[in-house]
Design a protein around this motif. Structure first.
Motif: not given
Lengths: 118, 136
Positions: A22-33, B10-26
């Motif tokens: 999911e994060r890889t998808f979001l990283a590509w979406i940000r590249t697109s944005l 140990p990777g704090l996966q949910p936190e990293r993923t939620s931050l990735a969503w916030r960055r995308t909105v920004l």
């Protein structure tokens, strides 16, 4: 909307792998944005940068690449999840090469346009 | 027999993923700002000119600005849906003990609808951006 049939095949991947995908998808979406923001910004903030028509074409091409990238990133996410569900090898990504070539070409075109600017 | 507990993520996966969503909105808000700026500049030019009323250009750019606002609202809803799942069920599973990893993993992955809506909102924004480039 119902989940597609492939989401019921194989075994559900470890949640860490699901979230990484999911994060890889979001990283590509940000590249697109970033491409979209760049295309509108060049058009508005650098009006003397190139003759009008060339500038509009270049910026619209950047925005179109952004749109294609958004669709491709969803398809890639789905393919990777399918591969993980069925224990297959993750597919080789041509996106990396395509984006490298695309961004390099754009940088080259912009550099040439800046150099030959009257 | 003592069984070693499954190691905590140990990777704090949910936190990293939620931050990735916030960055995308920004990142989407940055693209929006340029489209909104183009509309405001066009409105300013309209009010400076003698002719009364809005020009076609301002109307078109206004439509682009409205599209950008709608796509951002869609992306924010996607992000909120994911944040709720990531901060609710996954953390609940973690606090519930290591044995519940398997139980929560089934629910915390993204749904296809959320990711499709996010990708579609970016495509719609790209169309608005291309229209704004033509109009500016």
């Amino acid at each position: 909307m119902r989940e597609p049939a492939w989401r019921r095949t194989g075994t559900t991947p470890d949640y860490r792998f699901s979230l990484a995908n999911e994060r890889t998808f979001l990283a590509w979406i940000r590249t697109s944005l970033a491409l979209l923001a760049g295309s509108v910004a060049i058009d508005q903030l650098a009006p003397q940068f190139a003759p009008g028509a060339i500038r509009v074409v270049l910026c619209v091409v950047l925005a179109a690449i952004g749109a294609v990238l958004a669709v491709v990133s969803y398809r890639r996410w789905a393919h990777q999840e399918q591969a993980m569900r069925n224990g297959q090898e993750l597919s080789h990504s041509w996106m990396l090469l395509a984006m490298t070539l695309g961004v390099s070409l754009a940088a080259l075109v912009f550099a040439v346009l800046i150099l030959i600017r009257p | 027999m003592f069984q070693a507990p499954e190691p905590r993520d140990p990777g704090l996966q949910p936190e990293r993923t939620s931050l990735a969503w916030r960055r995308t909105v920004l990142a989407m808000l940055v693209a929006d700002l340029f489209i909104w700026r183009g509309w405001l500049v066009s409105l300013g030019a309209d009010s400076a000119s003698d002719t009364s009323g809005l020009s076609g250009r301002s109307l078109g750019l206004g439509l682009c600005a409205a599209t950008a606002a709608v796509t951002t609202a869609v992306l924010i809803i996607c992000a909120l849906v994911r944040l709720r799942v990531l901060h609710g069920r996954v953390h609940g599973g973690m606090h519930g003990g290591p044995g519940r990893f398997g139980g929560t993993s089934r629910q915390c992955g993204p749904g296809t609808l959320v990711l499709r809506a996010a990708a579609a909102s970016v495509v719609a924004l790209a169309i608005a951006a291309a229209a704004a480039i033509f109009l500016v």
